[in-house]
Design a protein around this motif. Structure first.
Motif, PDB file in Angstrom:
ATOM      1  N   SER A 206       0.829  -1.208   0.000  1.00 15.82           N
ATOM      2  CA  SER A 206       0.000   0.000   0.000  1.00 15.82           C
ATOM      3  C   SER A 206       0.865   1.260   0.000  1.00 15.82           C
ATOM      4  N   ARG A 207       1.904   1.271   0.841  1.00 17.90           N
ATOM      5  CA  ARG A 207       2.800   2.426   0.862  1.00 17.90           C
ATOM      6  C   ARG A 207       3.536   2.581  -0.469  1.00 17.90           C
ATOM      7  N   LEU A 209       2.471   1.587  -3.465  1.00 20.86           N
ATOM      8  CA  LEU A 209       1.535   2.055  -4.499  1.00 20.86           C
ATOM      9  C   LEU A 209       1.265   3.545  -4.367  1.00 20.86           C
ATOM     10  N   THR A 210       1.130   4.014  -3.117  1.00 23.48           N
ATOM     11  CA  THR A 210       0.889   5.439  -2.900  1.00 23.48           C
ATOM     12  C   THR A 210       2.046   6.272  -3.441  1.00 23.48           C
ATOM     13  N   HIS A 213       2.286   5.942  -7.398  1.00 25.55           N
ATOM     14  CA  HIS A 213       1.236   6.666  -8.110  1.00 25.55           C
ATOM     15  C   HIS A 213       1.608   8.120  -8.370  1.00 25.55           C
ATOM     16  N   CYS A 228      -3.100   1.496 -11.274  1.00 27.41           N
ATOM     17  CA  CYS A 228      -2.573   1.709  -9.919  1.00 27.41           C
ATOM     18  C   CYS A 228      -3.697   2.012  -8.937  1.00 27.41           C
ATOM     19  N   ARG A 229      -4.671   2.792  -9.377  1.00 26.43           N
ATOM     20  CA  ARG A 229      -5.812   3.080  -8.504  1.00 26.43           C
ATOM     21  C   ARG A 229      -6.593   1.813  -8.192  1.00 26.43           C
ATOM     22  N   SER A 232      -4.634  -0.309  -5.791  1.00 26.13           N
ATOM     23  CA  SER A 232      -4.689   0.289  -4.446  1.00 26.13           C
ATOM     24  C   SER A 232      -6.003  -0.043  -3.752  1.00 26.13           C
ATOM     25  N   ARG A 233      -7.110   0.016  -4.508  1.00 25.30           N
ATOM     26  CA  ARG A 233      -8.405  -0.347  -3.923  1.00 25.30           C
ATOM     27  C   ARG A 233      -8.439  -1.823  -3.550  1.00 25.30           C
ATOM     28  N   GLN A 236      -6.616  -2.269  -0.295  1.00 23.60           N
ATOM     29  CA  GLN A 236      -7.421  -1.817   0.843  1.00 23.60           C
ATOM     30  C   GLN A 236      -8.482  -2.857   1.210  1.00 23.60           C
TER      31      GLN A 236
END
Length: 328
Positions: A206-207, A209-210, A213, A228-229, A232-233, A236
């Protein structure tokens, strides 16, 4: 064994680079360099070819965010922890470095996560517009997250089976070994370890990907940005699901410990009742074992059978009383 670097060209064909003494001979159409347990010679070769400083194995172990996600000399360095040996009883995390240098992707790993094998097997099916370093990384991260979801799904299935074994069909009252639940506790601990590793890996991804992005190469590629979005979803959702599973494992652990306590209490209850039941006969035997001269029953012909009958009656009465009370 001579050092060999495995790379992949823009046509998704595998290229083995063996002549590490000649950086000038590096194929220009290479878009992905996959370094598995690289030697120092291999690291120096890639550093000369790409003009970057390749992180060492000790560098990958650094847990500081500034050491795992950073930009240096126009190259993007990212490190994530992936689950490895998920199919064994000893899953672990392995740190993998992802480097974007120009249009090329470099991966550095000291393990063989299954997600890499799956990605390499499907590499030839990628469209031509997905064959740049940044696009390949986006697709690779998608494969890693898909593999993590698969591991999580397998773990859920195994935990459900374990839950059935722990609680079982109470109506059948099938006799089980005395250490049955203790063995299940070890299984629960193994599943807890797996879910913990998955949650740590998802947090790391998660870190990454953030951070990933925000880099220009992704911001300029609309399809890669949207991917990427989506990933990320997915991360989550998987993190929330992993937290729910962890809560279920905690409940299963508490329930198993509770069942063990119930079984131990039942055993102690049996011994307690047995001692109470045999206490009156012991009292009778103690009375007639006293060495008194004046004891009328000692002169009876039926004295011995009388004392035996008295002991039996004194034991039977408490037994049926406990059953009537529902204590047995």
């Amino acid at each position: 064994m001579l050092p060999v670097i495995t790379a992949y060209s823009s046509s998704c064909k595998s290229v083995e680079i063996r002549d590490l003494a000649q950086p000038a001979s590096f194929p220009q159409d290479v878009v992905w360099i996959d370094m598995v347990e690289p030697t120092r010679e291999e690291e120096l070769y890639v550093e000369k070819v790409l003009g970057i400083e390749v992180p060492t194995r000790d560098d990958l172990k650094d847990i500081e965010p500034s050491a795992r996600l950073y930009v240096e000399n126009d190259a993007v360095f990212m490190t994530a922890s992936l689950v490895w040996k998920a199919d064994t009883d000893a899953p672990t995390l392995t740190d993998v470095a992802f480097i974007l240098a120009g249009h090329r992707l470099v991966t550095i790993r000291y393990a063989h996560p299954k997600s890499f094998a799956l990605f390499i097997a499907a590499l030839h099916r990628l469209p031509e517009n997905w064959r740049s370093g940044a696009a390949l990384l986006a697709k690779l991260l998608e494969t890693i997250v898909d593999r993590t979801a698969e591991i999580l799904e397998i773990s859920v299935s195994r935990i459900d089976i374990l839950s059935t074994h722990v609680f079982g069909d109470r109506a059948k009252k099938v006799r089980k070994p005395s250490n049955y639940l203790e063995e299940k506790l070890r299984d629960i601990a193994g599943h807890h370890r797996m879910i913990s590793k998955l949650r740590d890996s998802l947090g790391s991804l998660s870190r990454l990907l953030t951070f990933f992005h925000t880099i220009p190469a992704i911001q300029q590629d609309r399809e890669a940005k949207e991917l990427c979005r989506t990933v990320s979803r997915d991360i989550q959702s998987l993190s929330e699901h992993a937290s729910f599973i962890a809560a279920n494992i905690t409940f299963l652990l508490d329930a198993s410990l509770g069942l063990i306590n119930i079984e131990q209490n039942s055993i102690i209850k049996i011994f307690s009742i047995a001692s109470v039941v045999f206490l009156p006969p012991t009292l009778v035997a103690s009375v007639y074992g006293m060495n008194f001269q004046v004891m009328p029953e000692l002169a009876w012909t039926a004295g011995y059978p009388y004392s035996l009958a008295l002991m039996v009656i004194s034991a039977v009465i408490p037994f049926f009383f406990f059953r009537w009370k529902g204590w047995l």
